[in-house]
Motif scaffolding. Structure first.
Motif, mmCIF file in Angstrom:
data_model
loop_
_atom_site.group_PDB
_atom_site.id
_atom_site.type_symbol
_atom_site.label_atom_id
_atom_site.label_comp_id
_atom_site.label_asym_id
_atom_site.label_seq_id
_atom_site.Cartn_x
_atom_site.Cartn_y
_atom_site.Cartn_z
ATOM 1 N N TYR A 23 8.364 9.731 -27.499
ATOM 2 C CA TYR A 23 8.996 8.307 -27.862
ATOM 3 C C TYR A 23 7.796 7.420 -28.488
ATOM 4 N N GLU A 24 7.970 6.864 -29.624
ATOM 5 C CA GLU A 24 7.115 5.925 -30.275
ATOM 6 C C GLU A 24 7.491 4.631 -30.248
ATOM 7 N N VAL A 25 6.515 3.585 -29.715
ATOM 8 C CA VAL A 25 6.908 2.249 -29.485
ATOM 9 C C VAL A 25 5.796 1.437 -29.919
ATOM 10 N N ASN A 26 6.231 0.660 -31.011
ATOM 11 C CA ASN A 26 5.203 -0.464 -31.508
ATOM 12 C C ASN A 26 4.736 -1.590 -30.194
ATOM 13 N N VAL A 27 3.519 -1.645 -29.833
ATOM 14 C CA VAL A 27 3.257 -2.469 -28.969
ATOM 15 C C VAL A 27 2.103 -3.403 -29.497
ATOM 16 N N GLY A 28 2.298 -4.553 -29.903
ATOM 17 C CA GLY A 28 1.186 -5.290 -30.702
ATOM 18 C C GLY A 28 0.781 -4.678 -31.898
ATOM 19 N N ASN A 29 -0.696 -4.346 -32.002
ATOM 20 C CA ASN A 29 -1.172 -3.758 -33.087
ATOM 21 C C ASN A 29 -1.358 -2.143 -32.862
ATOM 22 N N HIS A 30 -0.601 -1.864 -31.934
ATOM 23 C CA HIS A 30 -0.769 -0.200 -31.569
ATOM 24 C C HIS A 30 0.451 0.460 -31.430
ATOM 25 N N ILE A 31 0.585 1.798 -31.595
ATOM 26 C CA ILE A 31 1.773 2.659 -31.262
ATOM 27 C C ILE A 31 1.512 3.348 -30.089
ATOM 28 N N PHE A 32 2.402 3.184 -28.916
ATOM 29 C CA PHE A 32 2.143 4.085 -27.822
ATOM 30 C C PHE A 32 3.055 5.226 -28.090
ATOM 31 N N GLU A 33 2.584 6.546 -27.438
ATOM 32 C CA GLU A 33 3.423 7.572 -27.641
ATOM 33 C C GLU A 33 3.535 7.926 -26.226
ATOM 34 N N ILE A 34 4.896 7.848 -25.724
ATOM 35 C CA ILE A 34 5.067 8.114 -24.267
ATOM 36 C C ILE A 34 5.961 9.631 -24.173
ATOM 37 N N GLU B 128 -2.733 -4.657 -26.055
ATOM 38 C CA GLU B 128 -1.478 -5.260 -25.452
ATOM 39 C C GLU B 128 -0.926 -4.070 -24.434
ATOM 40 N N LYS B 129 -0.728 -4.410 -23.110
ATOM 41 C CA LYS B 129 -0.198 -3.618 -22.195
ATOM 42 C C LYS B 129 1.210 -3.916 -21.913
ATOM 43 N N PRO B 130 2.250 -2.947 -22.510
ATOM 44 C CA PRO B 130 3.549 -3.398 -22.052
ATOM 45 C C PRO B 130 3.831 -3.349 -20.393
ATOM 46 N N ASN B 131 4.956 -3.802 -20.222
ATOM 47 C CA ASN B 131 5.228 -3.913 -18.739
ATOM 48 C C ASN B 131 5.681 -2.663 -18.089
#
Length: 155
Positions: A91-102, A127-130
């Motif tokens: 899963y790809e998620v935009n968080v702030g200026n970054h894309i997290f790959e989960i 930025e760290k998502p909750n």
């Protein structure tokens, strides 16, 4: 061709609602030597051959080279891989200026969910998502190459 990333466990399924993309991935390893790994990945209708070097002592940085290959080539090379195929949805998620790959793992790694974020420098802030849990950067047992040999269900 240097990869800088941090890796975390995930403590909630909230990332699924935030994802802008999800992709099923099958991958195997032609080589899992501690100095290098050679990975074959099948990602929908595309294949990839990837070589990764040894990580720095903190696990943040390592050499990575990747080349697209055909789906047919990837399938043929997967048949030559060491035992222990990795099956997951990314899963790809935009968080702030970054894309997290989960990565949500299946099969022998069922129940493991790991998030990675690529950085431009080792000290880059993000930025760290909750839903982000404990950091596991540099802990070798969380590397896909090790999960193929020593799956999560055996821990």
């Amino acid at each position: 061709m240097v990869e800088i990333e941090r890796k975390f466990l995930v403590n909630s399924i909230l990332y699924k609602k935030e994802a802008f993309k999800s992709t099923r991935i099958i991958q195997g390893f032609l080589n899992t030597h501690k100095e290098r790994t050679v990975r074959i990945r099948l990602k929908e209708d595309m294949g990839f051959l990837t070589v990764k070097g040894v990580s720095t002592s903190d696990g943040l940085t390592r050499f990575e080279w990747e080349k697209p290959i055909s789906k047919e080539e990837a399938k043929a090379l997967l048949n030559l891989c060491e035992p222990g195929v990795i099956d997951k949805t990314r899963y790809e998620v935009n968080v702030g200026n970054h894309i997290f790959e989960i990565d949500e793992f299946y099969g022998d790694n069922e129940g493991l969910v790991v998030a990675e974020v690529e950085l431009k420098s080792e000290n880059e802030m993000f930025e760290k998502p909750n839903w982000l849990g404990e950091e596991v950067t540099g802990i070798i047992k969380y590397y896909n190459s090790q999960l193929s040999k020593h799956p999560y269900k055996t821990w």
